[in-house]
Write a protein that holds these residues in place. Structure first.
Motif, short mmCIF file in Angstrom:
data_model
loop_
_atom_site.label_atom_id
_atom_site.label_comp_id
_atom_site.label_asym_id
_atom_site.label_seq_id
_atom_site.Cartn_x
_atom_site.Cartn_y
_atom_site.Cartn_z
N ILE A 174 0.77 -1.21 0.13
CA ILE A 174 0.07 -0.08 0.08
C ILE A 174 0.90 1.18 -0.01
CG2 ILE A 174 -1.60 1.52 1.51
CD1 ILE A 174 -2.68 -1.07 -0.17
N ALA A 175 1.84 1.31 0.77
CA ALA A 175 2.73 2.37 0.89
C ALA A 175 3.26 2.84 -0.65
CB ALA A 175 3.89 2.23 1.83
N LYS A 176 3.84 1.79 -1.26
CA LYS A 176 4.35 1.65 -2.38
C LYS A 176 3.63 2.07 -3.53
CE LYS A 176 8.40 -1.05 -1.26
NZ LYS A 176 9.06 -2.34 -1.48
N ARG A 177 2.28 1.50 -3.72
CA ARG A 177 1.61 1.44 -4.86
C ARG A 177 -0.03 2.21 -4.83
NH1 ARG A 177 2.11 -3.32 -8.31
NH2 ARG A 177 4.01 -4.25 -7.68
N LEU A 178 -0.36 2.64 -3.51
CA LEU A 178 -1.35 3.37 -3.39
C LEU A 178 -1.48 4.74 -2.57
CD1 LEU A 178 -4.32 2.34 -4.21
CD2 LEU A 178 -4.69 1.49 -2.09
N ALA A 179 -0.55 4.69 -1.60
CA ALA A 179 -0.44 5.61 -0.88
C ALA A 179 -0.08 7.13 -1.58
CB ALA A 179 0.56 5.52 0.52
N PRO A 180 0.71 7.19 -2.70
CA PRO A 180 1.12 8.40 -3.06
C PRO A 180 -0.15 9.24 -3.59
CG PRO A 180 2.54 6.73 -3.84
CD PRO A 180 1.41 5.83 -3.18
N ALA A 181 0.04 10.48 -3.60
CA ALA A 181 -1.02 11.30 -4.21
C ALA A 181 -1.40 10.95 -5.85
CB ALA A 181 -0.68 12.90 -4.29
N GLU A 182 -0.38 10.79 -6.66
CA GLU A 182 -0.52 9.90 -7.83
C GLU A 182 0.19 9.04 -8.06
OE1 GLU A 182 -0.01 13.29 -10.69
OE2 GLU A 182 -0.94 14.79 -9.39
N PRO A 183 -0.37 7.58 -7.62
CA PRO A 183 0.25 6.50 -8.03
C PRO A 183 0.83 6.19 -9.43
CG PRO A 183 -1.51 6.14 -6.52
CD PRO A 183 -1.59 7.46 -7.29
N TYR A 184 1.90 5.64 -9.70
CA TYR A 184 2.17 5.32 -10.64
C TYR A 184 1.33 4.22 -11.31
CZ TYR A 184 5.31 3.47 -14.59
OH TYR A 184 5.70 2.82 -15.70
N LYS A 185 0.91 4.52 -12.80
CA LYS A 185 0.02 3.63 -13.27
C LYS A 185 -1.32 3.44 -12.63
CE LYS A 185 1.79 0.27 -16.13
NZ LYS A 185 2.51 -0.61 -16.60
N ASP A 186 -2.05 4.48 -11.94
CA ASP A 186 -3.07 4.42 -11.12
C ASP A 186 -4.10 3.74 -11.94
OD1 ASP A 186 -4.50 4.32 -8.77
OD2 ASP A 186 -5.41 6.38 -9.20
N GLY A 187 -4.79 2.61 -11.44
CA GLY A 187 -5.93 1.81 -12.07
C GLY A 187 -5.25 0.86 -12.79
N LYS A 188 -3.96 0.40 -12.89
CA LYS A 188 -3.38 -0.54 -13.48
C LYS A 188 -2.41 -1.24 -12.78
CE LYS A 188 -4.77 1.20 -18.01
NZ LYS A 188 -4.18 1.36 -19.49
N GLN A 189 -2.15 -0.52 -11.42
CA GLN A 189 -0.77 -0.79 -10.49
C GLN A 189 -0.97 -2.13 -9.94
OE1 GLN A 189 -3.38 1.26 -9.82
NE2 GLN A 189 -2.83 2.17 -7.51
N THR A 190 -2.39 -2.64 -9.61
CA THR A 190 -2.36 -4.27 -8.80
C THR A 190 -2.71 -5.25 -9.77
OG1 THR A 190 -3.49 -2.65 -7.25
CG2 THR A 190 -3.66 -4.93 -7.10
N PRO A 191 -1.82 -6.13 -9.90
CA PRO A 191 -1.86 -7.31 -10.45
C PRO A 191 -3.17 -7.84 -9.95
CG PRO A 191 0.31 -7.22 -10.01
CD PRO A 191 -0.23 -6.06 -9.14
N TYR A 192 -3.78 -8.88 -10.91
CA TYR A 192 -4.94 -9.77 -10.45
C TYR A 192 -4.37 -11.00 -9.70
CZ TYR A 192 -7.96 -6.97 -13.22
OH TYR A 192 -8.81 -5.88 -13.65
N ARG A 193 -3.21 -11.39 -9.84
CA ARG A 193 -2.54 -12.50 -8.98
C ARG A 193 -1.17 -12.52 -8.72
NH1 ARG A 193 -5.73 -15.26 -13.55
NH2 ARG A 193 -3.64 -14.84 -14.67
#
Length: 140
Positions: free
Chosen positions: A51-70
């Motif tokens: 969460i700290a790396k992928r979601l917490a920033p104000a503008e996450p890198y590749k937001d909307g596509k940053q979380t793999p499904y598996r």
């Protein structure tokens, strides 16, 4: 953002689980084994880190596509709980986009993820989230 008590989290998770896209996510195979072997404290630590790396920033890198499904139980949980991107956080949890997540918001997101994993592994108190109301069966 709502209350992070187990009952409040269960209510929120039950609402989210009724959404057809969210309802199809479950821990299976390698992700389930990883969660069982790692245990709750390891899953919580991984969730905080991700969460700290992928979601917490104000503008996450590749937001909307940053979380793999598996690939990790936390990733599956993020999609199941609508904590996968800032748009879903805003829509489902009322946490606004465009600013860094506060410490309390990070803790809330981690609590949501960890509660979902706990329920998936059968550790929910009182059986909340099991059976038809939760959209999950043991055969899934």
């Amino acid at each position: 953002m709502s209350d992070a008590t187990p009952d409040a989290l269960d209510q929120r998770l039950d609402v989210i689980a009724r959404h057809p896209f969210r309802a199809k996510f479950h821990l299976r195979g390698r992700e389930r084994a990883t969660a069982e072997l790692g245990g709750p404290s390891t899953m919580r630590w991984h969730a905080y880190d991700l969460i700290a790396k992928r979601l917490a920033p104000a503008e996450p890198y590749k937001d909307g596509k940053q979380t793999p499904y598996r690939g990790h139980p936390v990733f599956v949980a993020q999609h199941a709980t609508a904590t996968c991107c800032r748009t879903c956080l805003q829509r489902w949890h009322g946490i606004p986009k465009g600013r860094e997540l506060s410490r309390a918001e990070r803790a809330y997101v981690v609590n949501v993820i960890c509660r979902w994993i706990e329920r998936e592994l059968g550790g929910s108190s009182g059986g909340a989230g099991r059976g038809p109301a939760g959209g999950r069966r043991e055969s899934d």
